[in-house]
Scaffold this motif. Structure first.
Motif, PDB file in Angstrom:
ATOM      1  N   PRO A   7       0.801  -1.301   0.260  1.00 55.12           N
ATOM      2  CA  PRO A   7      -0.052  -0.033  -0.119  1.00 55.12           C
ATOM      3  C   PRO A   7       0.834   1.304   0.045  1.00 55.12           C
ATOM      4  N   GLN A   8       1.883   0.973   0.629  1.00 52.95           N
ATOM      5  CA  GLN A   8       3.026   2.370   0.741  1.00 52.95           C
ATOM      6  C   GLN A   8       3.391   2.784  -0.880  1.00 52.95           C
ATOM      7  N   GLU A   9       3.552   1.898  -1.528  1.00 49.40           N
ATOM      8  CA  GLU A   9       4.023   2.281  -2.961  1.00 49.40           C
ATOM      9  C   GLU A   9       2.633   2.736  -3.755  1.00 49.40           C
ATOM     10  N   ASN A  10       1.483   2.634  -3.319  1.00 50.47           N
ATOM     11  CA  ASN A  10       0.522   3.281  -3.992  1.00 50.47           C
ATOM     12  C   ASN A  10       0.060   4.754  -3.637  1.00 50.47           C
ATOM     13  N   ARG A  11       1.069   5.470  -3.521  1.00 48.51           N
ATOM     14  CA  ARG A  11       1.022   6.775  -2.947  1.00 48.51           C
ATOM     15  C   ARG A  11       1.690   7.708  -3.979  1.00 48.51           C
ATOM     16  N   VAL A  12       0.698   8.882  -4.276  1.00 49.05           N
ATOM     17  CA  VAL A  12       1.375   9.965  -4.808  1.00 49.05           C
ATOM     18  C   VAL A  12       1.313  11.170  -3.786  1.00 49.05           C
ATOM     19  N   VAL A  13       2.612  11.621  -3.512  1.00 47.37           N
ATOM     20  CA  VAL A  13       2.862  12.739  -2.530  1.00 47.37           C
ATOM     21  C   VAL A  13       3.272  13.791  -3.098  1.00 47.37           C
ATOM     22  N   HIS A  24      -0.806  24.248  -8.585  1.00 51.02           N
ATOM     23  CA  HIS A  24      -0.682  23.448  -9.911  1.00 51.02           C
ATOM     24  C   HIS A  24      -0.096  22.486  -9.698  1.00 51.02           C
ATOM     25  N   ALA A  25       0.746  22.125  -8.613  1.00 51.16           N
ATOM     26  CA  ALA A  25       1.213  20.756  -8.428  1.00 51.16           C
ATOM     27  C   ALA A  25       0.123  19.671  -8.080  1.00 51.16           C
ATOM     28  N   LEU A  26      -0.705  20.193  -6.901  1.00 52.89           N
ATOM     29  CA  LEU A  26      -1.737  19.541  -6.416  1.00 52.89           C
ATOM     30  C   LEU A  26      -2.653  19.082  -7.443  1.00 52.89           C
ATOM     31  N   ARG A  27      -3.031  19.913  -8.420  1.00 53.43           N
ATOM     32  CA  ARG A  27      -3.851  19.422  -9.460  1.00 53.43           C
ATOM     33  C   ARG A  27      -3.349  18.201 -10.281  1.00 53.43           C
ATOM     34  N   TRP A  28      -1.978  18.520 -10.491  1.00 51.39           N
ATOM     35  CA  TRP A  28      -1.292  17.333 -11.357  1.00 51.39           C
ATOM     36  C   TRP A  28      -1.289  16.200 -10.244  1.00 51.39           C
ATOM     37  N   ALA A  29      -0.984  16.408  -9.051  1.00 46.95           N
ATOM     38  CA  ALA A  29      -0.768  15.157  -8.339  1.00 46.95           C
ATOM     39  C   ALA A  29      -2.103  14.503  -8.314  1.00 46.95           C
ATOM     40  N   GLN A  30      -3.201  15.285  -8.222  1.00 46.65           N
ATOM     41  CA  GLN A  30      -4.489  14.476  -7.868  1.00 46.65           C
ATOM     42  C   GLN A  30      -4.531  13.637  -9.541  1.00 46.65           C
ATOM     43  N   THR A  36      -3.107   6.547 -11.757  1.00 43.14           N
ATOM     44  CA  THR A  36      -2.384   5.347 -11.376  1.00 43.14           C
ATOM     45  C   THR A  36      -2.707   4.455 -10.494  1.00 43.14           C
ATOM     46  N   ALA A  37      -4.112   4.979 -10.145  1.00 40.18           N
ATOM     47  CA  ALA A  37      -4.972   4.142  -8.884  1.00 40.18           C
ATOM     48  C   ALA A  37      -4.048   4.241  -7.718  1.00 40.18           C
ATOM     49  N   SER A  38      -3.671   5.335  -7.332  1.00 43.88           N
ATOM     50  CA  SER A  38      -2.895   5.680  -5.998  1.00 43.88           C
ATOM     51  C   SER A  38      -3.441   6.630  -5.130  1.00 43.88           C
ATOM     52  N   ASN A  39      -3.195   6.378  -3.761  1.00 45.95           N
ATOM     53  CA  ASN A  39      -3.717   7.334  -2.793  1.00 45.95           C
ATOM     54  C   ASN A  39      -2.950   8.777  -2.980  1.00 45.95           C
ATOM     55  N   GLY A 106       9.228   5.240  -0.682  1.00 43.31           N
ATOM     56  CA  GLY A 106       8.492   4.338  -1.300  1.00 43.31           C
ATOM     57  C   GLY A 106       7.364   4.607  -1.978  1.00 43.31           C
ATOM     58  N   ALA A 107       7.196   5.787  -2.153  1.00 43.49           N
ATOM     59  CA  ALA A 107       6.106   6.424  -2.942  1.00 43.49           C
ATOM     60  C   ALA A 107       6.042   6.061  -4.314  1.00 43.49           C
ATOM     61  N   ARG A 108       5.065   6.274  -5.185  1.00 38.72           N
ATOM     62  CA  ARG A 108       5.114   5.934  -6.687  1.00 38.72           C
ATOM     63  C   ARG A 108       5.552   7.327  -7.138  1.00 38.72           C
ATOM     64  N   MET A 109       5.287   8.476  -6.627  1.00 42.37           N
ATOM     65  CA  MET A 109       5.832   9.739  -7.087  1.00 42.37           C
ATOM     66  C   MET A 109       5.746  10.816  -6.104  1.00 42.37           C
TER      67      MET A 109
END
Length: 151
Positions: A7-13, A24-30, A36-39, A106-109
């Motif tokens: 689950p830890q890897e399924n994160r975009v921070v 703007h970064a928040l819009r792109w992170a969302q 990528t089906a990430s949290n 450990g995040a995806r991005m």
């Protein structure tokens, strides 16, 4: 061969400081989290100014609470009704770059804006985005300009 994903890897921070670049970064992170089906983890760091000449801080000052209020307001402004259910807000005291690097292990991005509220001091001391791109253990997306994510 398939590998199990923790689950830890399924994160975009994403780092947010209330600046237009971080919004703007928040819009792109969302967008990236959805794609990528990430949290989505939205991180704010606070570090009080420790220069000379400042009066004593009020005894009831709670910087974590103030930063959380500001972060919540920024997230509400940017995401509004589209706020994902799996969104996590994180507020920590310390250097923004260090906090983001720790949060992104450990995040995806990791997603950051190219310019925050650092102003001229950031040019002299090195920007958060530069430190993150140099030291992160995951891919880093640094947003320049104002191109919106795909709809």
């Amino acid at each position: 061969m398939t590998t199990d994903q923790s689950p830890q890897e399924n994160r975009v921070v994403v780092g947010v400081d209330g600046s237009e670049s971080s919004k703007h970064a928040l819009r792109w992170a969302q967008f990236m989290a959805h794609a990528t089906a990430s949290n989505l983890e939205v991180v704010a760091a606070w570090q009080p100014y420790t220069g000379y000449g400042w009066a004593a801080l009020p005894s009831d000052w709670n910087p974590d609470q103030d930063a959380e209020v500001a972060l919540t307001a920024t997230v509400d402004e940017v995401l509004g009704k589209e706020r994902p259910a799996d969104l996590t807000l994180i507020v920590r005291g310390g250097s923004a770059a260090e906090i983001l690097l720790e949060a992104s292990v450990g995040a995806r991005m990791l997603v950051v804006g190219s310019r925050g509220h650092g102003g001229f001091a950031g040019l002299l001391l090195g920007s958060v985005s530069a430190v993150c791109t140099a030291h992160a253990t995951c891919p880093v997306l640094v947003l320049h300009g104002d191109t919106m994510p795909p709809s």
